[in-house]
Design a protein around this motif. Structure first.
Motif, PDB file in Angstrom:
ATOM      1  N   GLN A  32       3.190   4.776   4.768  1.00 28.93           N
ATOM      2  CA  GLN A  32       4.963   3.789   5.037  1.00 28.93           C
ATOM      3  C   GLN A  32       3.918   2.037   5.000  1.00 28.93           C
ATOM      4  OE1 GLN A  32       5.970   4.682   8.590  1.00 28.93           O
ATOM      5  NE2 GLN A  32       7.086   6.370   7.966  1.00 28.93           N
ATOM      6  N   LEU A  33       4.463   1.380   4.117  1.00 31.39           N
ATOM      7  CA  LEU A  33       3.506  -0.164   3.955  1.00 31.39           C
ATOM      8  C   LEU A  33       4.382  -0.659   5.430  1.00 31.39           C
ATOM      9  CD1 LEU A  33       2.466  -2.064   1.842  1.00 31.39           C
ATOM     10  CD2 LEU A  33       5.121  -2.685   1.223  1.00 31.39           C
ATOM     11  N   GLU A  34       2.841  -1.438   5.684  1.00 27.15           N
ATOM     12  CA  GLU A  34       3.432  -2.129   7.389  1.00 27.15           C
ATOM     13  C   GLU A  34       3.713  -3.603   7.610  1.00 27.15           C
ATOM     14  OE1 GLU A  34       0.104  -1.969  10.156  1.00 27.15           O
ATOM     15  OE2 GLU A  34       0.488   0.089  10.024  1.00 27.15           O
ATOM     16  N   THR A  35       2.738  -3.848   5.640  1.00 26.69           N
ATOM     17  CA  THR A  35       3.080  -5.785   5.978  1.00 26.69           C
ATOM     18  C   THR A  35       2.282  -5.708   4.162  1.00 26.69           C
ATOM     19  OG1 THR A  35       1.897  -5.611   8.235  1.00 26.69           O
ATOM     20  CG2 THR A  35       1.552  -8.082   6.623  1.00 26.69           C
ATOM     21  N   ARG A  36       3.110  -6.680   3.993  1.00 28.98           N
ATOM     22  CA  ARG A  36       2.380  -7.154   2.253  1.00 28.98           C
ATOM     23  C   ARG A  36       2.464  -8.537   2.635  1.00 28.98           C
ATOM     24  NH1 ARG A  36       6.608  -5.521  -1.293  1.00 28.98           N
ATOM     25  NH2 ARG A  36       6.163  -3.450  -1.265  1.00 28.98           N
ATOM     26  N   ASP A  37       1.124  -8.947   2.229  1.00 27.39           N
ATOM     27  CA  ASP A  37       1.155 -10.160   1.978  1.00 27.39           C
ATOM     28  C   ASP A  37       0.610 -10.514   0.560  1.00 27.39           C
ATOM     29  OD1 ASP A  37       0.624 -10.998   4.814  1.00 27.39           O
ATOM     30  OD2 ASP A  37      -1.703 -10.770   4.655  1.00 27.39           O
ATOM     31  N   ARG A  38       1.806 -11.579   0.147  1.00 33.27           N
ATOM     32  CA  ARG A  38       1.860 -10.976  -1.581  1.00 33.27           C
ATOM     33  C   ARG A  38       0.422 -11.478  -2.268  1.00 33.27           C
ATOM     34  NH1 ARG A  38       7.064 -11.024  -4.221  1.00 33.27           N
ATOM     35  NH2 ARG A  38       7.728 -11.825  -1.284  1.00 33.27           N
ATOM     36  N   GLY A  39       0.385 -10.971  -3.205  1.00 37.39           N
ATOM     37  CA  GLY A  39      -0.878 -11.084  -4.270  1.00 37.39           C
ATOM     38  C   GLY A  39      -1.641 -11.238  -3.254  1.00 37.39           C
ATOM     39  N   ILE A  40      -2.187 -10.799  -1.952  1.00 38.84           N
ATOM     40  CA  ILE A  40      -3.052 -10.778  -1.003  1.00 38.84           C
ATOM     41  C   ILE A  40      -3.568  -9.307  -0.611  1.00 38.84           C
ATOM     42  CG2 ILE A  40      -4.292 -11.755   1.206  1.00 38.84           C
ATOM     43  CD1 ILE A  40      -3.328 -13.324  -1.395  1.00 38.84           C
ATOM     44  N   LYS A  41      -2.892  -8.920   0.040  1.00 37.90           N
ATOM     45  CA  LYS A  41      -3.248  -7.092   0.653  1.00 37.90           C
ATOM     46  C   LYS A  41      -1.684  -6.875   1.229  1.00 37.90           C
ATOM     47  CE  LYS A  41      -3.200  -8.247   5.521  1.00 37.90           C
ATOM     48  NZ  LYS A  41      -4.342  -9.485   5.798  1.00 37.90           N
ATOM     49  N   GLU A  42      -2.125  -5.392   1.106  1.00 40.60           N
ATOM     50  CA  GLU A  42      -1.217  -4.804   1.416  1.00 40.60           C
ATOM     51  C   GLU A  42      -1.866  -4.188   2.681  1.00 40.60           C
ATOM     52  OE1 GLU A  42       1.878  -3.915  -2.093  1.00 40.60           O
ATOM     53  OE2 GLU A  42       0.451  -2.313  -1.409  1.00 40.60           O
ATOM     54  N   ILE A  43      -1.024  -3.706   4.127  1.00 37.91           N
ATOM     55  CA  ILE A  43      -1.550  -2.422   4.587  1.00 37.91           C
ATOM     56  C   ILE A  43      -0.762  -1.971   4.763  1.00 37.91           C
ATOM     57  CG2 ILE A  43      -2.059  -2.610   7.492  1.00 37.91           C
ATOM     58  CD1 ILE A  43      -4.095  -4.943   5.578  1.00 37.91           C
ATOM     59  N   TRP A  44      -0.991  -0.108   5.107  1.00 43.14           N
ATOM     60  CA  TRP A  44      -0.672   1.231   5.241  1.00 43.14           C
ATOM     61  C   TRP A  44      -0.922   1.940   5.670  1.00 43.14           C
ATOM     62  CZ3 TRP A  44       3.269   2.382   0.846  1.00 43.14           C
ATOM     63  CH2 TRP A  44       2.815   1.259  -0.118  1.00 43.14           C
ATOM     64  N   ARG A  45       0.140   2.634   6.310  1.00 46.92           N
ATOM     65  CA  ARG A  45      -0.307   4.390   7.747  1.00 46.92           C
ATOM     66  C   ARG A  45       0.421   5.106   6.691  1.00 46.92           C
ATOM     67  NH1 ARG A  45       3.515   0.541   9.850  1.00 46.92           N
ATOM     68  NH2 ARG A  45       5.475   1.966  10.275  1.00 46.92           N
ATOM     69  N   LEU A  46      -0.547   6.311   7.294  1.00 42.48           N
ATOM     70  CA  LEU A  46      -0.058   7.498   7.217  1.00 42.48           C
ATOM     71  C   LEU A  46       0.401   7.952   8.641  1.00 42.48           C
ATOM     72  CD1 LEU A  46       0.167   9.435   4.992  1.00 42.48           C
ATOM     73  CD2 LEU A  46      -1.862  10.136   5.565  1.00 42.48           C
ATOM     74  N   PRO A  47       1.521   8.232   8.809  1.00 46.40           N
ATOM     75  CA  PRO A  47       2.391   8.832  10.597  1.00 46.40           C
ATOM     76  C   PRO A  47       1.946  10.461  10.021  1.00 46.40           C
ATOM     77  CG  PRO A  47       3.657   8.530   8.479  1.00 46.40           C
ATOM     78  CD  PRO A  47       2.604   7.933   8.224  1.00 46.40           C
ATOM     79  N   SER A  48       2.320  10.902  11.264  1.00 45.81           N
ATOM     80  CA  SER A  48       1.886  12.485  11.279  1.00 45.81           C
ATOM     81  C   SER A  48       3.337  12.954  12.376  1.00 45.81           C
ATOM     82  CB  SER A  48       1.087  13.294  11.209  1.00 45.81           C
ATOM     83  OG  SER A  48       0.295  12.796  12.158  1.00 45.81           O
ATOM     84  N   GLN A  49       3.204  13.976  12.791  1.00 50.27           N
ATOM     85  CA  GLN A  49       4.525  13.856  13.741  1.00 50.27           C
ATOM     86  C   GLN A  49       3.132  13.880  14.758  1.00 50.27           C
ATOM     87  OE1 GLN A  49       5.652  18.495  13.411  1.00 50.27           O
ATOM     88  NE2 GLN A  49       7.224  17.332  11.863  1.00 50.27           N
ATOM     89  N   GLY A  50       1.726  14.523  14.896  1.00 55.02           N
ATOM     90  CA  GLY A  50       0.800  13.994  15.824  1.00 55.02           C
ATOM     91  C   GLY A  50       0.673  12.432  15.891  1.00 55.02           C
TER      92      GLY A  50
END
Length: 126
Positions: A32-50
């Motif tokens: 899941q994409l948490e944050t995008r600073d256009r042209g700079i970086k993206e922060i992604w997280r991988l969720p699970s049930q736990g």
């Protein structure tokens, strides 16, 4: 005297992959994409049930001096999370990118933010 350089498979795959391809791969793999600073970086997280299985920063600004190192770090983290060698990771990223290109006519668009934020907004911290 000839200088010996060691073979670095992650350096090799950073030269054949793009941040855009990795972004598509992450979306396909359920990140899941948490944050995008256009042209700079993206922060992604991988969720699970736990809880949270992983969180990474994907650099986008290829003109930054430290882009190669940070992109390599991201690819190393993904290889560790999925227990893949660099070549296997590159194959999976390329395959995911190719499959999303076949499905979507606009292959230049980045995946949408999962939180519904505009691309330059950051989520409020609690």
């Amino acid at each position: 005297m000839m200088k010996m350089t060691s073979f670095d498979p992650f350096r090799e795959i950073t030269s054949i992959l793009s941040p855009h391809e990795v972004s598509k791969y992450l979306a396909v793999e359920g990140w899941q994409l948490e944050t995008r600073d256009r042209g700079i970086k993206e922060i992604w997280r991988l969720p699970s049930q736990g809880g949270l299985l992983g969180r990474i920063m994907l650099p986008l600004a290829i003109d930054y001096v430290d882009f190669s190192r940070r992109f390599r770090d991201t690819l190393e983290a993904l290889a560790t999370i999925y227990d893949l060698d660099p070549a296997e990771l590159a194959e999976r990223i390329i395959a995911a990118s190719a499959s999303t290109m076949r499905r979507a006519p606009d292959s230049n668009s980045a995946p949408p933010l999962s939180s519904g934020l505009n691309s330059d907004e950051k989520p409020a911290r609690s």
